[in-house]
Scaffold this motif. Sequence first.
Motif, PDB file in Angstrom:
ATOM      1  N   LYS A  90      39.084  38.730  29.244  1.00 52.99           N
ATOM      2  CA  LYS A  90      40.582  38.939  28.789  1.00 52.99           C
ATOM      3  C   LYS A  90      41.259  39.254  29.918  1.00 52.99           C
ATOM      4  O   LYS A  90      42.650  39.019  29.845  1.00 52.99           O
ATOM      5  CB  LYS A  90      40.580  39.712  27.503  1.00 52.99           C
ATOM      6  CG  LYS A  90      40.091  39.134  26.481  1.00 52.99           C
ATOM      7  CD  LYS A  90      40.172  40.318  25.281  1.00 52.99           C
ATOM      8  CE  LYS A  90      39.806  39.295  23.547  1.00 52.99           C
ATOM      9  NZ  LYS A  90      39.767  40.515  22.695  1.00 52.99           N
ATOM     10  N   THR A  91      40.834  40.219  30.810  1.00 45.42           N
ATOM     11  CA  THR A  91      41.621  40.747  31.962  1.00 45.42           C
ATOM     12  C   THR A  91      41.089  40.501  33.178  1.00 45.42           C
ATOM     13  O   THR A  91      41.312  40.969  34.038  1.00 45.42           O
ATOM     14  CB  THR A  91      41.449  42.235  31.580  1.00 45.42           C
ATOM     15  OG1 THR A  91      40.264  42.683  31.692  1.00 45.42           O
ATOM     16  CG2 THR A  91      42.143  42.835  30.367  1.00 45.42           C
ATOM     17  N   ALA A  92      40.039  39.425  33.350  1.00 48.26           N
ATOM     18  CA  ALA A  92      39.627  39.076  34.811  1.00 48.26           C
ATOM     19  C   ALA A  92      40.522  38.426  35.429  1.00 48.26           C
ATOM     20  O   ALA A  92      41.392  37.811  35.098  1.00 48.26           O
ATOM     21  CB  ALA A  92      38.255  38.119  34.342  1.00 48.26           C
ATOM     22  N   LYS A  93      40.189  38.632  36.797  1.00 56.00           N
ATOM     23  CA  LYS A  93      41.035  38.029  37.850  1.00 56.00           C
ATOM     24  C   LYS A  93      40.228  37.511  38.913  1.00 56.00           C
ATOM     25  O   LYS A  93      38.964  37.517  39.065  1.00 56.00           O
ATOM     26  CB  LYS A  93      41.810  38.987  38.606  1.00 56.00           C
ATOM     27  CG  LYS A  93      42.755  39.845  37.589  1.00 56.00           C
ATOM     28  CD  LYS A  93      43.866  40.849  38.403  1.00 56.00           C
ATOM     29  CE  LYS A  93      44.734  41.330  37.379  1.00 56.00           C
ATOM     30  NZ  LYS A  93      45.590  42.503  38.221  1.00 56.00           N
ATOM     31  N   THR A  94      41.000  36.547  39.534  1.00 52.99           N
ATOM     32  CA  THR A  94      40.098  35.848  40.865  1.00 52.99           C
ATOM     33  C   THR A  94      40.108  37.122  41.854  1.00 52.99           C
ATOM     34  O   THR A  94      40.905  38.184  42.041  1.00 52.99           O
ATOM     35  CB  THR A  94      40.734  34.600  41.351  1.00 52.99           C
ATOM     36  OG1 THR A  94      42.176  34.780  41.751  1.00 52.99           O
ATOM     37  CG2 THR A  94      41.037  33.619  40.050  1.00 52.99           C
ATOM     38  N   ALA A  98      44.661  36.721  41.066  1.00 51.27           N
ATOM     39  CA  ALA A  98      45.310  35.674  40.058  1.00 51.27           C
ATOM     40  C   ALA A  98      44.626  36.054  38.824  1.00 51.27           C
ATOM     41  O   ALA A  98      43.436  36.067  38.937  1.00 51.27           O
ATOM     42  CB  ALA A  98      45.249  34.303  40.387  1.00 51.27           C
ATOM     43  N   LEU A  99      45.231  35.782  37.612  1.00 49.16           N
ATOM     44  CA  LEU A  99      44.663  35.978  36.341  1.00 49.16           C
ATOM     45  C   LEU A  99      43.637  34.763  36.167  1.00 49.16           C
ATOM     46  O   LEU A  99      43.889  33.583  36.757  1.00 49.16           O
ATOM     47  CB  LEU A  99      45.555  35.917  35.190  1.00 49.16           C
ATOM     48  CG  LEU A  99      46.503  37.200  34.948  1.00 49.16           C
ATOM     49  CD1 LEU A  99      47.490  36.761  33.943  1.00 49.16           C
ATOM     50  CD2 LEU A  99      45.767  38.292  34.628  1.00 49.16           C
ATOM     51  N   VAL A 100      42.455  35.060  35.710  1.00 50.43           N
ATOM     52  CA  VAL A 100      41.413  34.116  35.264  1.00 50.43           C
ATOM     53  C   VAL A 100      42.105  33.459  33.593  1.00 50.43           C
ATOM     54  O   VAL A 100      42.235  34.347  32.683  1.00 50.43           O
ATOM     55  CB  VAL A 100      39.994  34.480  35.109  1.00 50.43           C
ATOM     56  CG1 VAL A 100      39.301  33.508  34.246  1.00 50.43           C
ATOM     57  CG2 VAL A 100      39.652  34.979  36.332  1.00 50.43           C
ATOM     58  N   PHE A 249      26.414  38.433  33.229  1.00 53.07           N
ATOM     59  CA  PHE A 249      26.947  37.323  33.663  1.00 53.07           C
ATOM     60  C   PHE A 249      27.445  37.826  35.205  1.00 53.07           C
ATOM     61  O   PHE A 249      27.807  38.653  35.227  1.00 53.07           O
ATOM     62  CB  PHE A 249      28.067  36.883  33.002  1.00 53.07           C
ATOM     63  CG  PHE A 249      28.492  35.416  33.717  1.00 53.07           C
ATOM     64  CD1 PHE A 249      27.881  34.461  33.598  1.00 53.07           C
ATOM     65  CD2 PHE A 249      29.537  35.501  34.503  1.00 53.07           C
ATOM     66  CE1 PHE A 249      28.075  33.176  34.191  1.00 53.07           C
ATOM     67  CE2 PHE A 249      30.037  34.150  35.156  1.00 53.07           C
ATOM     68  CZ  PHE A 249      29.186  33.077  34.743  1.00 53.07           C
ATOM     69  N   PRO A 250      26.609  36.838  36.270  1.00 52.56           N
ATOM     70  CA  PRO A 250      26.889  37.237  37.409  1.00 52.56           C
ATOM     71  C   PRO A 250      28.544  36.969  37.931  1.00 52.56           C
ATOM     72  O   PRO A 250      28.589  35.964  38.831  1.00 52.56           O
ATOM     73  CB  PRO A 250      25.800  36.381  38.262  1.00 52.56           C
ATOM     74  CG  PRO A 250      25.791  35.349  37.425  1.00 52.56           C
ATOM     75  CD  PRO A 250      25.925  35.773  35.897  1.00 52.56           C
ATOM     76  N   TYR A 251      29.426  37.644  37.918  1.00 52.80           N
ATOM     77  CA  TYR A 251      31.004  37.134  37.962  1.00 52.80           C
ATOM     78  C   TYR A 251      31.172  36.928  39.369  1.00 52.80           C
ATOM     79  O   TYR A 251      31.909  36.008  39.785  1.00 52.80           O
ATOM     80  CB  TYR A 251      31.708  38.232  37.395  1.00 52.80           C
ATOM     81  CG  TYR A 251      31.729  38.548  35.956  1.00 52.80           C
ATOM     82  CD1 TYR A 251      32.388  37.586  35.082  1.00 52.80           C
ATOM     83  CD2 TYR A 251      31.135  39.548  35.477  1.00 52.80           C
ATOM     84  CE1 TYR A 251      32.302  37.810  33.682  1.00 52.80           C
ATOM     85  CE2 TYR A 251      31.034  40.067  33.995  1.00 52.80           C
ATOM     86  CZ  TYR A 251      31.737  38.986  33.017  1.00 52.80           C
ATOM     87  OH  TYR A 251      31.715  39.312  31.917  1.00 52.80           O
ATOM     88  N   GLU A 252      30.547  37.954  40.288  1.00 55.50           N
ATOM     89  CA  GLU A 252      30.857  37.758  41.561  1.00 55.50           C
ATOM     90  C   GLU A 252      30.713  36.373  42.270  1.00 55.50           C
ATOM     91  O   GLU A 252      31.031  35.893  43.155  1.00 55.50           O
ATOM     92  CB  GLU A 252      30.105  38.946  42.508  1.00 55.50           C
ATOM     93  CG  GLU A 252      30.608  40.155  41.846  1.00 55.50           C
ATOM     94  CD  GLU A 252      29.970  40.993  40.478  1.00 55.50           C
ATOM     95  OE1 GLU A 252      29.112  39.955  40.131  1.00 55.50           O
ATOM     96  OE2 GLU A 252      30.348  41.815  40.048  1.00 55.50           O
ATOM     97  N   ILE A 256      34.854  35.918  40.337  1.00 52.95           N
ATOM     98  CA  ILE A 256      35.528  36.706  39.316  1.00 52.95           C
ATOM     99  C   ILE A 256      35.327  38.101  39.181  1.00 52.95           C
ATOM    100  O   ILE A 256      34.440  38.596  39.554  1.00 52.95           O
ATOM    101  CB  ILE A 256      35.103  36.205  37.867  1.00 52.95           C
ATOM    102  CG1 ILE A 256      35.163  34.387  37.757  1.00 52.95           C
ATOM    103  CG2 ILE A 256      35.481  36.840  36.668  1.00 52.95           C
ATOM    104  CD1 ILE A 256      34.388  33.816  36.660  1.00 52.95           C
ATOM    105  N   VAL A 257      36.520  38.695  39.048  1.00 53.29           N
ATOM    106  CA  VAL A 257      36.790  40.059  39.248  1.00 53.29           C
ATOM    107  C   VAL A 257      36.947  40.441  37.891  1.00 53.29           C
ATOM    108  O   VAL A 257      37.774  40.537  37.406  1.00 53.29           O
ATOM    109  CB  VAL A 257      37.420  40.674  40.198  1.00 53.29           C
ATOM    110  CG1 VAL A 257      37.650  42.034  40.414  1.00 53.29           C
ATOM    111  CG2 VAL A 257      37.140  40.119  41.564  1.00 53.29           C
ATOM    112  N   VAL A 258      36.125  41.698  37.258  1.00 46.98           N
ATOM    113  CA  VAL A 258      36.371  42.212  36.242  1.00 46.98           C
ATOM    114  C   VAL A 258      36.263  43.836  36.205  1.00 46.98           C
ATOM    115  O   VAL A 258      35.689  44.171  37.258  1.00 46.98           O
ATOM    116  CB  VAL A 258      35.163  41.871  35.106  1.00 46.98           C
ATOM    117  CG1 VAL A 258      35.379  40.304  34.970  1.00 46.98           C
ATOM    118  CG2 VAL A 258      33.735  42.345  35.495  1.00 46.98           C
TER     119      VAL A 258
END
Length: 260
Positions: A90-94, A98-100, A249-252, A256-258
């Motif tokens: 919901k609030t993740a970014k690249t 930038a917003l995901v 989940f491996p966002y990096e 993806i940055v959370v």
Amino acid sequence: MDGLLLDSEDKYTLCTNAILKKYNKPPIPWSIKAQLQGRPGPQAGAIFHEWAQLPISKEEYLIEQTALQKELFPSSLPLPGVEKLLSDLKTAKTKEGALVHVALATSSHSTNFKLKTDHLEDLFSVFKAERRVLGDDTRIPAGKGKPAPDIYELALKMVNESLEAGEREIKKEECLVFEDSVPGVEAGRRAGMRVVWVPHIELLGEYREREAEVLAGTTGQGAEEGIGGEVVGEVNDGWAERLDDLVAFPYERFGIVVGG
């Protein structure tokens, strides 16, 4: 969605096996179920009935199936890791800030989608109404469900059409598809997108020796149906990978940055 976000895939199996047992037929094997997953109802139904050879018509089967689904689907629950994943997105970014943006692309038609999710409105709130593509969406041509890329191409189009002023359009190669089905993986690869495959343990057993082909989208799902589109990937091209589940989940790894 089914078998990826919710435990509803197992409920499909329960409904199917209950009807098969009623007519003295064996439970559906995963070799057949694997062919049904992810596909739109008409295509999946044709494969099932060719195998099952039930002594009732397709229409009678559908009536019995629908009655069972109405009983079981409202108790669908999120699979491990899903609640945190969707909350994070919901609030993740690249990494660039930038917003995901998130969209839902499911072969589940609107009636069943409602049965499975009405009690989970908060969980599914991450998917804006204008960014949901369901199995009976009339913008998807007949015969163009998964493993064709159309459903994911439409989802991306809907995201780009609903961006805020000043946001740049998202390219297909910047997209990450989450899938549990083999036809779905091929659909994502045909759309030119990266894919994370999170298969049911029984499905993985069926494709253990062909995992690299599944991830490349080269198991022949689309070729069997005469589907064209983007060139499917190559084995071990690094554009798709398998995860056991969506816990931690491996966002990096996907930029993806959370939690920032």
